[in-house]
Design a protein around this motif. Structure first.
Motif, short mmCIF file in Angstrom:
data_model
loop_
_atom_site.label_atom_id
_atom_site.label_comp_id
_atom_site.label_asym_id
_atom_site.label_seq_id
_atom_site.Cartn_x
_atom_site.Cartn_y
_atom_site.Cartn_z
N LEU A 121 0.84 -1.19 0.00
CA LEU A 121 0.00 0.00 0.00
C LEU A 121 0.88 1.24 0.00
O LEU A 121 1.91 1.27 0.68
CB LEU A 121 -0.90 0.04 1.24
CG LEU A 121 -1.94 -1.07 1.46
CD1 LEU A 121 -2.59 -0.90 2.83
CD2 LEU A 121 -2.99 -1.05 0.36
N LYS A 177 -3.80 0.57 -2.93
CA LYS A 177 -3.13 -0.64 -3.37
C LYS A 177 -2.00 -0.33 -4.35
O LYS A 177 -2.20 0.37 -5.33
CB LYS A 177 -4.13 -1.59 -4.02
CG LYS A 177 -5.17 -2.16 -3.07
CD LYS A 177 -6.09 -3.13 -3.79
CE LYS A 177 -7.12 -3.72 -2.83
NZ LYS A 177 -8.02 -4.68 -3.53
N SER A 232 1.47 -2.76 -5.51
CA SER A 232 2.38 -3.87 -5.21
C SER A 232 2.81 -4.58 -6.48
O SER A 232 2.19 -4.44 -7.53
CB SER A 232 1.69 -4.89 -4.28
OG SER A 232 0.61 -5.52 -4.94
N GLU A 282 -0.15 -8.84 -3.51
CA GLU A 282 -1.11 -7.86 -3.04
C GLU A 282 -1.25 -7.88 -1.51
O GLU A 282 -0.90 -8.86 -0.85
CB GLU A 282 -2.49 -8.10 -3.68
CG GLU A 282 -2.55 -7.81 -5.17
CD GLU A 282 -1.97 -8.93 -6.02
OE1 GLU A 282 -1.73 -10.02 -5.44
OE2 GLU A 282 -1.75 -8.73 -7.22
N ASN A 283 -1.80 -6.79 -0.99
CA ASN A 283 -2.07 -6.71 0.44
C ASN A 283 -2.98 -7.86 0.85
O ASN A 283 -4.03 -8.09 0.25
CB ASN A 283 -2.74 -5.36 0.75
CG ASN A 283 -2.91 -5.15 2.24
OD1 ASN A 283 -2.05 -5.53 3.03
ND2 ASN A 283 -4.00 -4.51 2.63
#
Length: 347
Positions: free
Chosen positions: A322, A327, A329, A334-335
């Motif tokens: 983040l 978002k 990445s 991803e988160n």
């Protein structure tokens, strides 16, 4: 407050940080000085015992960096592939230089803790000695002893292994082959000398020096009688003990410390009145060999484990997921959310 983990303070001078992290921090200090990022750490193996979180908390405390939001699983939690174990949110310039450092801490400590747990489970509650000191660089003993304990193996053999532990040191050692060699191969003389110098220690005789474990075990037990606590077998995998030479062998099952040798030794000890003498085995034991021994009811009392403590490396990766709450990445990183991760205090 004491520096519990004896952190080398040079980490705050970028001494251990990869050059590209230092350069990235300089670049972002110029072009993105107020950027708020979230970085998360994960790994890719099943049933991983997470270890190193407390060390990372100590580093953050010593860094005196404020305004970081830190979330983490508990030390010793078991996680699955891609499950986040640590998240840090703050100004990237404040902690960019810790990315690789934290990767390494989590990787080393979690590898040892995970192996220790697997070995401990395979041993069915029997005592396991962590003898990895001879298999790795000596400065790893502190973190390895700590991680071994997190994983469930608390029987350590060096003072350094206890340095990070908040408990009394109780070393678990036996005699080495060098002691027997120093007495010209005379096991009785070596054991007698050990007993005289360390009368309050459990008397453990190392019985594979002459590759004749059964006869030497009986000899030393008959001589010292009920003073012998245990005998230890450490036969090399490329040898067959003299007591087994007349037996027919398939697939090297009579080489090294093997079920046939241990069962025969237990039988001979019992027949000669040494039912209370324990059997310790070492040399090439890992979770698979220990499990094989347990599944075949081999009468082992204590397992000694060396390089199996640090095998099967678990690698951790830290990634920005983040930026300013949005978002951002690398693809596939991803988160990610986990119900095990929670906010922690480090100051």
């Amino acid at each position: 407050m004491k520096n519990k983990f004896n952190i080398d303070l040079r980490i705050f001078e970028d001494y251990y940080s990869a050059d590209y992290f230092k350069k990235t921090r300089e670049i972002l200090s110029k072009f993105k000085p107020n950027q708020l990022v979230t970085m998360q750490w994960f790994q890719r193996k099943e049933n991983t015992v997470v270890c190193g979180i407390e060390i990372i908390k100590e580093i953050l405390r010593l860094s005196k960096i404020k305004n970081l939001k830190v979330e983490a699983v508990d030390e010793g939690d078991i996680v699955e592939p891609l499950e986040p174990v640590l998240k840090i949110t703050g100004n990237y310039n404040d902690f960019a230089h810790f990315e690789g450092l934290f990767d390494g801490i989590l990787s080393r400590a979690s590898t040892v803790a995970t192996n220790a747990r697997k070995i401990s489970i395979a041993a069915n509650g029997k005592k396991v000695l962590n003898m990895n000191d001879r298999m790795d660089y000596y400065t790893n003993q502190q973190v390895d002893g700590y991680a071994s304990t997190v994983g469930g193996i608390k029987n350590l053999v060096t003072y350094a292994s206890f340095e990070y532990l908040q408990e009394e040191v109780e070393l678990n050692g036996t005699m080495p082959h060098a002691l027997i060699a120093s007495f010209n191969g005379d096991l009785i003389a070596a054991t007698k000398a050990y007993k005289e110098v360390f009368p309050n220690n459990n008397l453990v005789a190392l019985v594979d020096y002459n590759n004749d474990c059964i006869n030497d075990s009986l000899m030393v037990c008959n001589h010292f009688k009920n003073e012998i606590f245990a005998v230890r077998l450490d036969t090399s995998p490329n040898l067959v003990d003299k007591s087994l030479l007349k037996l027919k062998e398939k697939d090297n099952e009579l080489h090294g410390v093997n079920p046939t040798l241990v069962k025969m030794l237990r039988e001979k000890l019992d027949l000669n009145g040494h039912q209370n003498v324990k059997i310790i085995v070492s040399s090439g034991f890992d979770e698979y060999k220990i499990r094989y021994f347990e599944e075949n009811s081999v009468p082992v009392d204590i397992y000694g484990v060396g390089d199996a403590i640090t095998k099967n490396k678990i690698g951790f990766t830290g990634d920005i997921v983040l930026i300013d709450g949005k978002k951002q990445s690398k693809f596939g990183r991803e988160n990610t959310f986990s119900n095990k991760i929670k906010s922690i205090k480090y100051m």
